[in-house]
Design an enzyme around this catalytic site. Structure first.
Site, short mmCIF file in Angstrom:
data_model
loop_
_atom_site.label_atom_id
_atom_site.label_comp_id
_atom_site.label_asym_id
_atom_site.label_seq_id
_atom_site.Cartn_x
_atom_site.Cartn_y
_atom_site.Cartn_z
N ARG A 46 0.78 -1.30 0.03
CA ARG A 46 0.07 -0.05 0.03
C ARG A 46 0.97 1.25 -0.18
O ARG A 46 0.51 2.17 -0.77
CB ARG A 46 -0.96 -0.02 1.17
CG ARG A 46 -1.74 -1.30 1.37
CD ARG A 46 -2.92 -1.11 0.71
NE ARG A 46 -3.93 -2.41 0.85
CZ ARG A 46 -3.81 -3.42 0.19
NH1 ARG A 46 -2.93 -3.66 -0.95
NH2 ARG A 46 -4.47 -4.74 0.41
N GLU A 106 -13.75 -15.44 7.16
CA GLU A 106 -13.68 -14.77 5.69
C GLU A 106 -13.16 -15.81 4.65
O GLU A 106 -12.01 -16.07 4.42
CB GLU A 106 -12.65 -13.48 5.82
CG GLU A 106 -12.50 -12.84 4.49
CD GLU A 106 -11.42 -11.65 4.54
OE1 GLU A 106 -11.01 -11.46 5.59
OE2 GLU A 106 -11.56 -11.20 3.48
N LYS A 139 -17.61 -13.01 6.55
CA LYS A 139 -16.88 -11.69 5.73
C LYS A 139 -16.85 -12.43 4.32
O LYS A 139 -15.63 -13.09 4.14
CB LYS A 139 -15.59 -11.30 6.53
CG LYS A 139 -14.92 -10.09 5.80
CD LYS A 139 -13.76 -9.50 6.57
CE LYS A 139 -12.95 -8.59 5.61
NZ LYS A 139 -12.52 -7.44 6.35
N SER A 156 -13.91 -5.65 0.39
CA SER A 156 -14.00 -4.79 -0.55
C SER A 156 -13.13 -5.48 -1.89
O SER A 156 -13.59 -5.33 -2.79
CB SER A 156 -13.66 -3.37 -0.72
OG SER A 156 -12.22 -3.15 -0.22
N GLY A 157 -12.09 -6.05 -1.41
CA GLY A 157 -11.49 -6.98 -2.65
C GLY A 157 -11.00 -6.43 -3.78
O GLY A 157 -10.80 -7.32 -4.76
P1 13P Z 1 -10.16 -5.18 1.45
O1 13P Z 1 -11.51 -4.61 1.73
O2 13P Z 1 -9.28 -4.22 0.97
O3 13P Z 1 -10.44 -6.61 0.42
O4 13P Z 1 -9.71 -5.77 2.61
C1 13P Z 1 -10.32 -6.52 3.50
C2 13P Z 1 -9.91 -7.62 4.31
O5 13P Z 1 -9.67 -7.34 5.59
C3 13P Z 1 -9.13 -8.80 3.76
O6 13P Z 1 -8.79 -9.66 4.42
#
Ligand code: 13P
Length: 333
Positions: A33, A176, A218, A260-261
């Site tokens: 990032r 998740e 998630k 958000s992926g």
């Molecule tokens: P993103 O929303 O950037 O995909 O990250 C969420 C997340 O916690 C991934 O493990």
């Protein structure tokens, strides 16, 4: 296991209008990032960045929780540990407990999540440090002849073992299973893989006697692959996503908090609004957010690693939170 406490925590995390900030980037991911702003990631710069986010005035109106990384949960803001700082503002601290992914043996292109070794001990320590909830991310990739059943099953098994261990410590597990957006597949393919993955995840969770009322899911939204020629529109994404959950997610689960992926901040906002607009009461779950990039990308760019940009970056961060919160409440954004 204190089921009343687990239920309470899960419900607090999906309180009306509120959602979760995923600020749990690992050392490797935060450097990725920071590359965008030409900044070296070291504990001091990581803290300066996260302090900018966490000290933004007004975030408690939109945030119920923040997911932290191992380094961050041990850091302090003005002499107060970060978990305590957040809790004092009415925001629950959470912790990423997986240790990233590695290649799944004999299965090119597929991943298995690491971190099961010593997990019970780490959870006990994180609880001492103030964590009220945790996150474990599994990755499912769509490609030629993948995902394989063994990849889905092995990851689902780990997610269920992790969730059971969390609940023993009265820590709410965020489960998740992320079906990646990477690839040339269409929305239907994503729907098929997501439905199958979620069904297997819930089979394993039930086999491990995880209390569904004391956990959060998630998932990814059901969306076409990044490299597919035609982008699905928000209404198509919303319809496919809600139908998938009605088919695969038990109604005892109190909340679904999306990742958000790789969607842009605007896409993740508009799609969440479309999902909440059509969500029928049949599901019973709250449909909220646990975004990383979609909440942070704009603020990171404005901050650019410079103290003099903090106030402007905080303004941008709060504005995005306001929009995503409205989307989660099915108000227009
Ligand atoms: P993103 O929303 O950037 O995909 O990250 C969420 C997340 O916690 C991934 O493990």
């Amino acid at each position: 296991m204190d089921i009343i406490l687990l239920k309470q925590t899960a419900q607090t995390l999906v309180a009306p209008g509120k959602g979760i900030l995923a600020a749990d980037e690992s050392s490797k991911t935060i450097q990725k990032r920071f590359d965008k702003i030409n900044l070296q990631s070291v504990p001091e710069t990581n803290l300066a960045y996260r302090k900018m986010l966490f000290t933004t005035p007004g975030i408690e109106e939109f945030l119920s929780g923040v997911i932290l990384y191992d380094e961050t949960i041990r850091q302090s803001i003005d002499g107060v540990t970060i978990p305590k700082y957040l809790e004092d503002r009415g925001i629950l601290p959470g912790i990423k407990v997986d240790q990233g992914t590695e290649d799944l043996p004999n299965s090119p292109g597929e991943k298995i999540t690491k971190g099961m070794e010593g997990l019970e001990e780490r959870l006990k320590e994180y609880k001492e440090l103030g964590a009220k909830f945790a996150k474990w991310r599994a990755v499912i990739t769509i490609g030629e002849n993948i995902p394989t059943d063994i990849c889905i099953e092995a990851n689902a098994e780990s997610l269920a073992q992790y969730a059971a261990l969390c609940q023993e410590q009265d820590i709410v597990p965020i489960v998740e299973p992320e079906v990646l957006m990477d690839g040339e597949h269409d929305l239907e393919k994503c729907r098929e893989v997501t439905t199958k993955t979620l069904k297997i995840v819930f089979e394993k969770l039930e086999a491990h006697r995880v209390a569904l009322e004391g956990m959060l899911l998630k998932p990814n939204m059901v969306i076409s692959g990044k490299d597919f020629a035609v982008k699905a529109n928000p209404q198509e994404i919303a319809k496919a996503t809600v139908e998938t959950f009605l088919e695969a997610v038990p109604k005892e689960v109190p909340g679904i908090v999306f990742l958000s992926g790789g969607q842009t901040p605007d896409e993740a906002t508009v799609n969440l609004a479309a999902i909440n607009k059509i969500s029928p009461p049949a599901g019973g779950w709250q449909l909220s957010f646990s975004y990383g990039r979609a909440l942070q990308d704009e603020a990171l760019k404005v901050w650019a690693g410079k103290e003099e940009n903090v106030l402007e970056a905080q303004k941008v961060f709060l504005e995005r939170l306001r929009k995503v919160s409205s989307a989660r409440s099915a108000k227009s954004v």
